[in-house]
Write a protein that holds these residues in place. Structure first.
Motif, PDB file in Angstrom:
ATOM      1  N   ILE A 290       0.873  -1.107  -0.010  1.00  0.00           N
ATOM      2  CA  ILE A 290       0.027   0.038  -0.044  1.00  0.00           C
ATOM      3  C   ILE A 290       0.817   1.213   0.032  1.00  0.00           C
ATOM      4  O   ILE A 290       0.698   2.158  -0.805  1.00  0.00           O
ATOM      5  CB  ILE A 290      -0.994  -0.123   1.128  1.00  0.00           C
ATOM      6  N   ILE A 291       1.639   1.454   0.945  1.00  0.00           N
ATOM      7  CA  ILE A 291       2.700   2.647   1.196  1.00  0.00           C
ATOM      8  C   ILE A 291       3.443   2.827  -0.235  1.00  0.00           C
ATOM      9  O   ILE A 291       3.503   3.802  -0.757  1.00  0.00           O
ATOM     10  CB  ILE A 291       3.549   2.632   2.461  1.00  0.00           C
ATOM     11  N   PRO A 292       4.156   1.713  -0.815  1.00  0.00           N
ATOM     12  CA  PRO A 292       4.893   2.100  -1.990  1.00  0.00           C
ATOM     13  C   PRO A 292       3.809   2.485  -3.127  1.00  0.00           C
ATOM     14  O   PRO A 292       4.226   3.287  -3.853  1.00  0.00           O
ATOM     15  CB  PRO A 292       5.474   0.513  -2.451  1.00  0.00           C
ATOM     16  N   PHE A 293       2.825   1.838  -3.378  1.00  0.00           N
ATOM     17  CA  PHE A 293       1.810   2.180  -4.284  1.00  0.00           C
ATOM     18  C   PHE A 293       1.437   3.636  -4.180  1.00  0.00           C
ATOM     19  O   PHE A 293       1.438   4.446  -5.321  1.00  0.00           O
ATOM     20  CB  PHE A 293       0.532   1.305  -4.307  1.00  0.00           C
ATOM     21  N   VAL A 294       1.099   3.982  -2.940  1.00  0.00           N
ATOM     22  CA  VAL A 294       0.864   5.612  -2.798  1.00  0.00           C
ATOM     23  C   VAL A 294       1.916   6.430  -3.231  1.00  0.00           C
ATOM     24  O   VAL A 294       1.791   7.620  -3.611  1.00  0.00           O
ATOM     25  CB  VAL A 294       0.246   5.703  -1.357  1.00  0.00           C
ATOM     26  N   SER A 295       2.951   5.975  -2.773  1.00  0.00           N
ATOM     27  CA  SER A 295       4.273   6.800  -3.039  1.00  0.00           C
ATOM     28  C   SER A 295       4.400   6.908  -4.706  1.00  0.00           C
ATOM     29  O   SER A 295       4.773   8.159  -5.054  1.00  0.00           O
ATOM     30  CB  SER A 295       5.501   6.040  -2.301  1.00  0.00           C
ATOM     31  N   TYR A 296       4.365   5.860  -5.503  1.00  0.00           N
ATOM     32  CA  TYR A 296       4.871   5.830  -6.732  1.00  0.00           C
ATOM     33  C   TYR A 296       3.583   6.578  -7.304  1.00  0.00           C
ATOM     34  O   TYR A 296       4.009   7.133  -8.474  1.00  0.00           O
ATOM     35  CB  TYR A 296       4.719   4.513  -7.246  1.00  0.00           C
ATOM     36  N   THR A 297       2.366   6.531  -6.951  1.00  0.00           N
ATOM     37  CA  THR A 297       1.305   7.452  -7.270  1.00  0.00           C
ATOM     38  C   THR A 297       1.453   8.920  -7.337  1.00  0.00           C
ATOM     39  O   THR A 297       1.433   9.721  -8.032  1.00  0.00           O
ATOM     40  CB  THR A 297       0.054   7.054  -6.793  1.00  0.00           C
ATOM     41  N   ALA A 298       1.966   9.333  -5.952  1.00  0.00           N
ATOM     42  CA  ALA A 298       2.496  10.620  -5.607  1.00  0.00           C
ATOM     43  C   ALA A 298       3.577  10.965  -6.727  1.00  0.00           C
ATOM     44  O   ALA A 298       3.575  12.147  -7.280  1.00  0.00           O
ATOM     45  CB  ALA A 298       2.767  10.734  -4.429  1.00  0.00           C
ATOM     46  N   LEU A 299       4.339  10.181  -7.042  1.00  0.00           N
ATOM     47  CA  LEU A 299       5.644  10.496  -7.833  1.00  0.00           C
ATOM     48  C   LEU A 299       4.942  10.509  -9.327  1.00  0.00           C
ATOM     49  O   LEU A 299       5.409  11.674  -9.930  1.00  0.00           O
ATOM     50  CB  LEU A 299       6.422   9.262  -7.861  1.00  0.00           C
ATOM     51  N   ILE A 300       4.062   9.889  -9.972  1.00  0.00           N
ATOM     52  CA  ILE A 300       3.498  10.220 -11.086  1.00  0.00           C
ATOM     53  C   ILE A 300       2.751  11.477 -11.190  1.00  0.00           C
ATOM     54  O   ILE A 300       2.921  12.308 -11.977  1.00  0.00           O
ATOM     55  CB  ILE A 300       2.554   8.975 -11.387  1.00  0.00           C
ATOM     56  N   VAL A 301       2.103  11.872 -10.103  1.00  0.00           N
ATOM     57  CA  VAL A 301       1.283  13.175 -10.086  1.00  0.00           C
ATOM     58  C   VAL A 301       2.242  14.370  -9.995  1.00  0.00           C
ATOM     59  O   VAL A 301       2.121  15.171 -10.754  1.00  0.00           O
ATOM     60  CB  VAL A 301       0.231  13.073  -8.800  1.00  0.00           C
ATOM     61  N   ALA A 302       3.369  14.032  -9.326  1.00  0.00           N
ATOM     62  CA  ALA A 302       4.332  15.265  -9.265  1.00  0.00           C
ATOM     63  C   ALA A 302       4.910  15.298 -10.692  1.00  0.00           C
ATOM     64  O   ALA A 302       5.485  16.594 -10.824  1.00  0.00           O
ATOM     65  CB  ALA A 302       5.486  14.936  -8.136  1.00  0.00           C
ATOM     66  N   ALA A 303       5.227  14.297 -11.343  1.00  0.00           N
ATOM     67  CA  ALA A 303       6.046  14.510 -12.646  1.00  0.00           C
ATOM     68  C   ALA A 303       5.040  15.095 -13.465  1.00  0.00           C
ATOM     69  O   ALA A 303       5.289  15.778 -14.492  1.00  0.00           O
ATOM     70  CB  ALA A 303       6.171  12.966 -13.248  1.00  0.00           C
ATOM     71  N   ILE A 304       3.515  14.711 -13.517  1.00  0.00           N
ATOM     72  CA  ILE A 304       2.916  15.576 -14.422  1.00  0.00           C
ATOM     73  C   ILE A 304       2.757  16.767 -14.010  1.00  0.00           C
ATOM     74  O   ILE A 304       2.420  18.014 -15.155  1.00  0.00           O
ATOM     75  CB  ILE A 304       1.329  15.058 -14.210  1.00  0.00           C
ATOM     76  N   LEU A 305       2.469  17.404 -12.757  1.00  0.00           N
ATOM     77  CA  LEU A 305       2.679  18.761 -12.301  1.00  0.00           C
ATOM     78  C   LEU A 305       3.950  19.685 -12.557  1.00  0.00           C
ATOM     79  O   LEU A 305       4.105  20.590 -12.260  1.00  0.00           O
ATOM     80  CB  LEU A 305       1.948  18.868 -10.945  1.00  0.00           C
ATOM     81  N   LEU A 306       4.912  18.998 -12.852  1.00  0.00           N
ATOM     82  CA  LEU A 306       6.172  19.438 -12.854  1.00  0.00           C
ATOM     83  C   LEU A 306       6.292  20.874 -13.735  1.00  0.00           C
ATOM     84  O   LEU A 306       6.999  21.648 -13.401  1.00  0.00           O
ATOM     85  CB  LEU A 306       7.510  18.292 -13.061  1.00  0.00           C
ATOM     86  N   PHE A 307       5.642  20.734 -14.888  1.00  0.00           N
ATOM     87  CA  PHE A 307       5.817  21.845 -15.721  1.00  0.00           C
ATOM     88  C   PHE A 307       5.018  23.050 -15.467  1.00  0.00           C
ATOM     89  O   PHE A 307       5.447  24.073 -15.647  1.00  0.00           O
ATOM     90  CB  PHE A 307       5.546  21.287 -17.089  1.00  0.00           C
ATOM     91  N   ASN A 308       4.023  22.740 -14.828  1.00  0.00           N
ATOM     92  CA  ASN A 308       2.831  24.033 -14.219  1.00  0.00           C
ATOM     93  C   ASN A 308       3.434  24.300 -13.056  1.00  0.00           C
ATOM     94  O   ASN A 308       3.470  25.492 -12.957  1.00  0.00           O
ATOM     95  CB  ASN A 308       1.438  23.345 -14.597  1.00  0.00           C
ATOM     96  N   GLN A 309       4.003  23.564 -11.944  1.00  0.00           N
ATOM     97  CA  GLN A 309       4.197  23.898 -10.643  1.00  0.00           C
ATOM     98  C   GLN A 309       5.493  23.227 -10.379  1.00  0.00           C
ATOM     99  O   GLN A 309       5.517  22.219  -9.558  1.00  0.00           O
ATOM    100  CB  GLN A 309       3.072  24.028  -9.701  1.00  0.00           C
ATOM    101  N   PRO A 310       6.437  23.857 -10.703  1.00  0.00           N
ATOM    102  CA  PRO A 310       7.858  23.225 -10.446  1.00  0.00           C
ATOM    103  C   PRO A 310       8.134  23.142  -9.020  1.00  0.00           C
ATOM    104  O   PRO A 310       8.741  21.887  -8.426  1.00  0.00           O
ATOM    105  CB  PRO A 310       8.920  23.856 -11.212  1.00  0.00           C
ATOM    106  N   VAL A 311       7.988  23.946  -8.285  1.00  0.00           N
ATOM    107  CA  VAL A 311       8.552  24.130  -6.831  1.00  0.00           C
ATOM    108  C   VAL A 311       7.766  23.115  -6.051  1.00  0.00           C
ATOM    109  O   VAL A 311       8.406  22.050  -5.357  1.00  0.00           O
ATOM    110  CB  VAL A 311       8.470  25.477  -6.160  1.00  0.00           C
ATOM    111  N   PRO A 312       6.348  23.082  -5.863  1.00  0.00           N
ATOM    112  CA  PRO A 312       5.860  22.044  -5.316  1.00  0.00           C
ATOM    113  C   PRO A 312       6.118  20.606  -5.546  1.00  0.00           C
ATOM    114  O   PRO A 312       6.150  19.677  -4.766  1.00  0.00           O
ATOM    115  CB  PRO A 312       4.290  22.406  -5.182  1.00  0.00           C
ATOM    116  N   ALA A 313       5.959  20.434  -7.011  1.00  0.00           N
ATOM    117  CA  ALA A 313       6.186  19.008  -7.539  1.00  0.00           C
ATOM    118  C   ALA A 313       7.875  18.566  -7.105  1.00  0.00           C
ATOM    119  O   ALA A 313       7.692  17.442  -6.722  1.00  0.00           O
ATOM    120  CB  ALA A 313       6.244  19.102  -9.007  1.00  0.00           C
ATOM    121  N   LEU A 314       8.520  19.551  -7.092  1.00  0.00           N
ATOM    122  CA  LEU A 314      10.114  18.975  -6.726  1.00  0.00           C
ATOM    123  C   LEU A 314      10.049  18.713  -5.229  1.00  0.00           C
ATOM    124  O   LEU A 314      10.792  17.843  -4.748  1.00  0.00           O
ATOM    125  CB  LEU A 314      11.054  19.913  -6.818  1.00  0.00           C
ATOM    126  N   PHE A 315       9.451  19.477  -4.373  1.00  0.00           N
ATOM    127  CA  PHE A 315       9.173  18.755  -3.071  1.00  0.00           C
ATOM    128  C   PHE A 315       8.562  17.745  -3.026  1.00  0.00           C
ATOM    129  O   PHE A 315       9.137  16.659  -1.863  1.00  0.00           O
ATOM    130  CB  PHE A 315       8.793  20.010  -2.280  1.00  0.00           C
TER     131      PHE A 315
END
Length: 74
Positions: free
Chosen positions: A11-36
């Motif tokens: 469960i925790i790795p699945f949630v972590s990888y899901t958050a990583l994918i979401v951060a990668a999608i948001l990286l171009f629009n909001q780079p600072v929160p995505a990098l955090f």
């Protein structure tokens, strides 16, 4: 498997990888929160790996190779 194993191995790795994918999608629009978020996910995955390695080590040490007086519990 007990609940702790499901949490730490699935469960925790699945949630972590899901958050990583979401951060990668948001990286171009909001780079600072995505990098955090990417940094936090990286640390979380490191802690998950350390916990799972420790869990495997204790299983091998206590269940697979018991003391001389204690027979293995199968």
């Amino acid at each position: 498997m007990v609940l702790e194993d499901w949490l730490w191995h699935m469960i925790i790795p699945f949630v972590s990888y899901t958050a990583l994918i979401v951060a990668a999608i948001l990286l171009f629009n909001q780079p600072v929160p995505a990098l955090f978020c990417i940094g936090a996910v990286t640390l979380l995955l490191l802690f998950i790996g350390i916990h799972n390695a420790w869990d495997n080590l204790t299983y091998i040490a206590f269940e697979r190779y018991p003391l001389e007086g204690n027979p293995p519990q199968d």
